[in-house]
Write an enzyme that holds these catalytic residues in place. Structure first.
Site, PDB file in Angstrom:
ATOM      1  CG  ASP A  10      20.885 -35.545  20.014  1.00 25.66           C
ATOM      2  OD1 ASP A  10      19.756 -35.905  19.647  1.00 25.66           O
ATOM      3  OD2 ASP A  10      21.890 -36.266  19.916  1.00 25.66           O
ATOM      4  CG  ASP A  12      19.627 -41.881  21.449  1.00 24.29           C
ATOM      5  OD1 ASP A  12      19.782 -42.681  22.389  1.00 24.29           O
ATOM      6  OD2 ASP A  12      18.510 -41.626  20.961  1.00 24.29           O
TER       7      ASP A  12
END
Length: 210
Positions: A10, A12
């Protein structure tokens, strides 16, 4: 110990710390539309902006709100910081020939801006909000990343920090490692790291060690 074929990250909260910018732009959205920012932030983390906004605004306002939000996020991307150890850890993976993908709920322009801001080169595969029909918590993004890398998702290690992403990773069949402090029933029994310095200091603990 399972040997993994690829690392799927991922973005953020997992590779980059954009918390301040994210909360600031969502606060602005809430102010403009008379919404409760606390309610928005409770569901926004890890989700596509369009999916979050659809929960709170009528359909005819969604596109304009998403465009305004993204413009503000790109304008503040320079304030993004890397998660401790992320740059060195990802560089080490690539030096060893481990395929790397980033699977994010951000748009491609925003993802590229934030990765560039922290000095992370574009990964082998970058899957963004517009690349899939269904965003996280659906597994589509991780399945697409594995397909583009040419690997079985069951042989992938997913690094995630949020509820929607954890569900997406698990649903794809990958092994999920939680980065940071997110805790919920979905994370029960999953391996957890504080940040990547933990893996750099103890290479034997690296799930992608050769």
């Amino acid at each position: 110990m399972q040997r993994f074929e690829a690392a799927l990250f991922d973005m953020d909260g997992t590779l980059v710390d954009s918390t301040g910018a994210v909360e600031a732009v969502w606060t602005e959205v809430a102010s403009v539309h008379g919404l409760d920012v606390g309610e928005i932030l409770a569901v926004a983390h890890g989700m596509r902006a369009s999916d979050t906004i659809r929960r709170f605004l009528p359909a005819h306002q969604v596109d304009d709100a998403v465009s305004a939000l993204e413009a503000q996020e790109i304008a503040t991307a320079e304030g993004t910081l890397p998660i401790p150890g992320a740059l060195a850890y990802v560089a080490g993976l690539r030096e060893r020939g481990v395929p790397v993908a980033v699977v994010t709920s951000a748009s491609r322009p925003l993802a590229e801006a934030r990765l560039r801001a922290v000095g992370l080169p574009e990964p082998d595969v970058l899957v963004t909000a517009g690349d899939v029909l269904h965003g996280k918590p659906a597994p589509d993004g991780y399945l697409l990343a594995a397909e583009r890398l040419g690997v079985d998702p069951r042989g992938c290690c997913v690094f995630e920090d949020a509820e929607a992403g954890v569900h997406a990773g698990l649903s794809s069949g990958a092994t999920v490692i939680v980065v940071g402090g997110w805790d919920s029933p979905a994370t029960l029994g999953l391996r957890r790291i504080r940040d990547y310095e933990e893996l750099l200091l103890d290479p034997a603990s690296d799930p992608l060690a050769p």
